[in-house]
Design a protein around this motif. Structure first.
Motif, PDB file in Angstrom:
ATOM      1  N   MET A  65      -2.970 198.994  84.062  1.00 42.22           N
ATOM      2  CA  MET A  65      -3.208 199.412  82.676  1.00 42.22           C
ATOM      3  C   MET A  65      -2.111 198.995  81.704  1.00 42.22           C
ATOM      4  O   MET A  65      -2.265 199.168  80.504  1.00 42.22           O
ATOM      5  N   SER A  66      -0.987 198.484  82.200  1.00 37.44           N
ATOM      6  CA  SER A  66       0.096 198.099  81.296  1.00 37.44           C
ATOM      7  C   SER A  66       0.942 197.019  81.947  1.00 37.44           C
ATOM      8  O   SER A  66       0.997 196.917  83.183  1.00 37.44           O
ATOM      9  N   PRO A  67       1.621 196.201  81.140  1.00 40.53           N
ATOM     10  CA  PRO A  67       2.510 195.188  81.711  1.00 40.53           C
ATOM     11  C   PRO A  67       3.597 195.794  82.589  1.00 40.53           C
ATOM     12  O   PRO A  67       3.931 195.231  83.641  1.00 40.53           O
ATOM     13  N   ARG A  68       4.130 196.934  82.194  1.00 37.90           N
ATOM     14  CA  ARG A  68       5.180 197.561  83.007  1.00 37.90           C
ATOM     15  C   ARG A  68       4.636 198.010  84.356  1.00 37.90           C
ATOM     16  O   ARG A  68       5.303 197.867  85.381  1.00 37.90           O
ATOM     17  N   SER A  69       3.417 198.555  84.378  1.00 37.77           N
ATOM     18  CA  SER A  69       2.810 198.945  85.650  1.00 37.77           C
ATOM     19  C   SER A  69       2.673 197.743  86.571  1.00 37.77           C
ATOM     20  O   SER A  69       2.938 197.832  87.783  1.00 37.77           O
ATOM     21  N   ALA A  70       2.253 196.621  86.016  1.00 35.16           N
ATOM     22  CA  ALA A  70       2.110 195.411  86.820  1.00 35.16           C
ATOM     23  C   ALA A  70       3.453 194.973  87.392  1.00 35.16           C
ATOM     24  O   ALA A  70       3.566 194.640  88.580  1.00 35.16           O
ATOM     25  N   THR A  71       4.476 194.970  86.558  1.00 36.23           N
ATOM     26  CA  THR A  71       5.806 194.568  87.014  1.00 36.23           C
ATOM     27  C   THR A  71       6.306 195.493  88.119  1.00 36.23           C
ATOM     28  O   THR A  71       6.785 195.035  89.165  1.00 36.23           O
ATOM     29  N   LEU A  72       6.187 196.795  87.901  1.00 37.36           N
ATOM     30  CA  LEU A  72       6.671 197.757  88.889  1.00 37.36           C
ATOM     31  C   LEU A  72       5.899 197.647  90.200  1.00 37.36           C
ATOM     32  O   LEU A  72       6.478 197.769  91.289  1.00 37.36           O
ATOM     33  N   PHE A  73       4.588 197.422  90.103  1.00 45.23           N
ATOM     34  CA  PHE A  73       3.797 197.346  91.326  1.00 45.23           C
ATOM     35  C   PHE A  73       4.255 196.189  92.207  1.00 45.23           C
ATOM     36  O   PHE A  73       4.492 196.364  93.412  1.00 45.23           O
ATOM     37  N   PHE A  74       4.374 195.007  91.644  1.00 47.86           N
ATOM     38  CA  PHE A  74       4.700 193.847  92.478  1.00 47.86           C
ATOM     39  C   PHE A  74       6.168 193.853  92.902  1.00 47.86           C
ATOM     40  O   PHE A  74       6.510 193.280  93.943  1.00 47.86           O
ATOM     41  N   GLU A  75       7.028 194.523  92.131  1.00 51.84           N
ATOM     42  CA  GLU A  75       8.395 194.717  92.610  1.00 51.84           C
ATOM     43  C   GLU A  75       8.403 195.616  93.842  1.00 51.84           C
ATOM     44  O   GLU A  75       9.167 195.397  94.791  1.00 51.84           O
ATOM     45  N   ALA A  76       7.545 196.635  93.842  1.00 52.49           N
ATOM     46  CA  ALA A  76       7.509 197.594  94.953  1.00 52.49           C
ATOM     47  C   ALA A  76       6.713 197.076  96.143  1.00 52.49           C
ATOM     48  O   ALA A  76       7.081 197.306  97.300  1.00 52.49           O
ATOM     49  N   ALA A  77       5.611 196.362  95.882  1.00 51.97           N
ATOM     50  CA  ALA A  77       4.678 195.992  96.945  1.00 51.97           C
ATOM     51  C   ALA A  77       4.925 194.603  97.510  1.00 51.97           C
ATOM     52  O   ALA A  77       4.490 194.307  98.636  1.00 51.97           O
ATOM     53  N   GLY A  78       5.592 193.746  96.751  1.00 59.24           N
ATOM     54  CA  GLY A  78       5.765 192.377  97.218  1.00 59.24           C
ATOM     55  C   GLY A  78       4.420 191.679  97.351  1.00 59.24           C
ATOM     56  O   GLY A  78       3.599 191.716  96.439  1.00 59.24           O
ATOM     57  N   THR A  79       4.189 191.066  98.505  1.00 60.85           N
ATOM     58  CA  THR A  79       2.902 190.430  98.792  1.00 60.85           C
ATOM     59  C   THR A  79       2.165 191.280  99.818  1.00 60.85           C
ATOM     60  O   THR A  79       2.496 191.246 101.006  1.00 60.85           O
ATOM     61  N   PRO A  80       1.192 192.073  99.388  1.00 57.97           N
ATOM     62  CA  PRO A  80       0.501 192.953 100.329  1.00 57.97           C
ATOM     63  C   PRO A  80      -0.277 192.168 101.386  1.00 57.97           C
ATOM     64  O   PRO A  80      -0.732 191.045 101.145  1.00 57.97           O
ATOM     65  N   ARG A  81      -0.429 192.770 102.550  1.00 61.80           N
ATOM     66  CA  ARG A  81      -1.244 192.165 103.595  1.00 61.80           C
ATOM     67  C   ARG A  81      -2.725 192.221 103.220  1.00 61.80           C
ATOM     68  O   ARG A  81      -3.481 191.276 103.476  1.00 61.80           O
ATOM     69  N   ALA A  82      -3.131 193.331 102.615  1.00 63.65           N
ATOM     70  CA  ALA A  82      -4.540 193.504 102.252  1.00 63.65           C
ATOM     71  C   ALA A  82      -4.926 192.525 101.146  1.00 63.65           C
ATOM     72  O   ALA A  82      -4.138 192.269 100.228  1.00 63.65           O
ATOM     73  N   PRO A  83      -6.140 191.967 101.192  1.00 64.48           N
ATOM     74  CA  PRO A  83      -6.622 191.168 100.056  1.00 64.48           C
ATOM     75  C   PRO A  83      -6.647 192.039  98.796  1.00 64.48           C
ATOM     76  O   PRO A  83      -7.206 193.133  98.813  1.00 64.48           O
ATOM     77  N   LEU A  84      -6.019 191.548  97.738  1.00 59.85           N
ATOM     78  CA  LEU A  84      -5.839 192.343  96.524  1.00 59.85           C
ATOM     79  C   LEU A  84      -6.749 191.824  95.417  1.00 59.85           C
ATOM     80  O   LEU A  84      -6.714 190.636  95.071  1.00 59.85           O
ATOM     81  N   LEU A  85      -7.560 192.722  94.857  1.00 62.29           N
ATOM     82  CA  LEU A  85      -8.449 192.408  93.740  1.00 62.29           C
ATOM     83  C   LEU A  85      -7.965 193.208  92.537  1.00 62.29           C
ATOM     84  O   LEU A  85      -8.068 194.438  92.525  1.00 62.29           O
ATOM     85  N   VAL A  86      -7.436 192.530  91.538  1.00 63.82           N
ATOM     86  CA  VAL A  86      -6.776 193.204  90.420  1.00 63.82           C
ATOM     87  C   VAL A  86      -7.677 193.228  89.194  1.00 63.82           C
ATOM     88  O   VAL A  86      -8.207 192.193  88.776  1.00 63.82           O
ATOM     89  N   ALA A  87      -7.813 194.415  88.601  1.00 63.28           N
ATOM     90  CA  ALA A  87      -8.500 194.585  87.325  1.00 63.28           C
ATOM     91  C   ALA A  87      -7.436 194.825  86.260  1.00 63.28           C
ATOM     92  O   ALA A  87      -6.833 195.903  86.208  1.00 63.28           O
ATOM     93  N   ALA A  88      -7.181 193.826  85.426  1.00 59.60           N
ATOM     94  CA  ALA A  88      -6.165 193.923  84.376  1.00 59.60           C
ATOM     95  C   ALA A  88      -6.834 194.300  83.062  1.00 59.60           C
ATOM     96  O   ALA A  88      -7.840 193.700  82.677  1.00 59.60           O
ATOM     97  N   ILE A  89      -6.262 195.269  82.366  1.00 59.25           N
ATOM     98  CA  ILE A  89      -6.893 195.733  81.131  1.00 59.25           C
ATOM     99  C   ILE A  89      -6.676 194.762  79.979  1.00 59.25           C
ATOM    100  O   ILE A  89      -7.386 194.823  78.971  1.00 59.25           O
ATOM    101  N   SER A  90      -5.730 193.830  80.122  1.00 60.61           N
ATOM    102  CA  SER A  90      -5.485 192.860  79.047  1.00 60.61           C
ATOM    103  C   SER A  90      -4.856 191.601  79.611  1.00 60.61           C
ATOM    104  O   SER A  90      -4.374 191.577  80.753  1.00 60.61           O
ATOM    105  N   ARG A  91      -4.833 190.551  78.799  1.00 62.67           N
ATOM    106  CA  ARG A  91      -4.186 189.305  79.209  1.00 62.67           C
ATOM    107  C   ARG A  91      -2.687 189.500  79.394  1.00 62.67           C
ATOM    108  O   ARG A  91      -2.072 188.849  80.247  1.00 62.67           O
ATOM    109  N   ASN A  92      -2.075 190.372  78.579  1.00 59.70           N
ATOM    110  CA  ASN A  92      -0.645 190.638  78.723  1.00 59.70           C
ATOM    111  C   ASN A  92      -0.335 191.244  80.092  1.00 59.70           C
ATOM    112  O   ASN A  92       0.703 190.948  80.690  1.00 59.70           O
ATOM    113  N   VAL A  93      -1.230 192.095  80.579  1.00 56.35           N
ATOM    114  CA  VAL A  93      -1.051 192.674  81.910  1.00 56.35           C
ATOM    115  C   VAL A  93      -1.215 191.587  82.972  1.00 56.35           C
ATOM    116  O   VAL A  93      -0.403 191.467  83.900  1.00 56.35           O
ATOM    117  N   ALA A  94      -2.255 190.784  82.839  1.00 47.53           N
ATOM    118  CA  ALA A  94      -2.509 189.726  83.819  1.00 47.53           C
ATOM    119  C   ALA A  94      -1.339 188.743  83.902  1.00 47.53           C
ATOM    120  O   ALA A  94      -1.054 188.201  84.981  1.00 47.53           O
TER     121      ALA A  94
END
Length: 243
Positions: free
Chosen positions: A171-200
């Protein structure tokens, strides 16, 4: 295997979203793991008699209201949910737009003159006050809440370490940044729904199996993306089962 969704919004929005998604996708496994905790606080400058407030989130409204009893000032908001909350609190909402860029355009179109005060969080995606000053307006900002980072929960990590696809609304650029800092590259196939281009734009390349951006930055458009990704998740599952 049931559909899997991971919600990373701050509370109480995370719990509300999880409830909505369980209604949309009966039987889905929905894990809530907020990546931020909202902590209201800060200081406000002396408010001008005709100050126009800018709220880009409901957290900004909450933070302002904790610091000031003023409810007689007009407001410009990003998002219909933010506008509804501002009206509920007693503010006269003059302008509503889907994102910060659109808000600047609507302020110019409607001839709202300010002076403006952006009641914002410690972390923001756009410098609204600076943009308004460059357009010739008197504008300032006040930090009225902080978005403190939280770790992923054990349940979230277990979901991301599995083999089944995981749908991740961001839902926000900061959420995206924090998630990938915490999760790295997940093993599970990841399907992301970004609320905006800035988030993507904050999503690293080659980490997600698919990134889909909502047609407009609102919850209804995001739900449409989630429905599409739910179908994609089933196709991924079918493909894995056929191997």
């Amino acid at each position: 295997m049931p559909l899997r969704l991971l919600i990373t919004r701050p509370e109480p929005a995370a719990t509300r979203m999880a409830k909505d998604l369980r209604g949309m996708f009966p039987g889905a496994e929905v894990v809530v793991s907020p990546l931020m905790r909202i902590a209201c606080g800060g200081t406000l400058p002396a408010l001008a008699a005709h100050e126009v407030l800018i709220f880009t989130s409901r957290h900004g409204i909450e933070g302002f209201c904790r610091l000031s009893p003023r409810r007689d000032l007009p407001a410009c908001t990003v998002g219909c949910a933010t506008a509804a909350e501002a009206q509920r609190r007693g503010f006269d909402v003059r302008v509503v737009a889907g994102d910060a860029e659109a808000l600047l355009g609507r302020i110019a179109t409607k001839g709202v003159a300010g002076p403006f005060l952006h009641a914002r969080g410690a972390h923001v995606a756009a410098d609204l006050a600076g943009a308004l000053r460059r357009a010739g307006h008197a504008a300032r900002e006040a930090v009225v809440y902080d978005q403190q980072a939280l770790p992923l929960t054990d349940a979230a990590r277990a979901m991301l370490d599995g083999d089944a696809p995981v749908i991740l609304p961001l839902m926000s650029p900061r959420s995206a940044t924090l998630f990938f800092e915490a999760a790295g590259t997940p093993r599970a196939p990841l399907l992301v729904a970004a609320i905006s281009r800035n988030v993507a734009a904050r999503i690293p390349e080659d980490v997600a199996r698919r990134v889909a951006v909502a047609a407009s930055p609102d919850i209804r458009a995001l739900h449409n993306v989630l429905r599409d990704l739910a179908k994609d998740s089933k196709r991924v599952e079918s493909h894995k089962g056929a191997q």
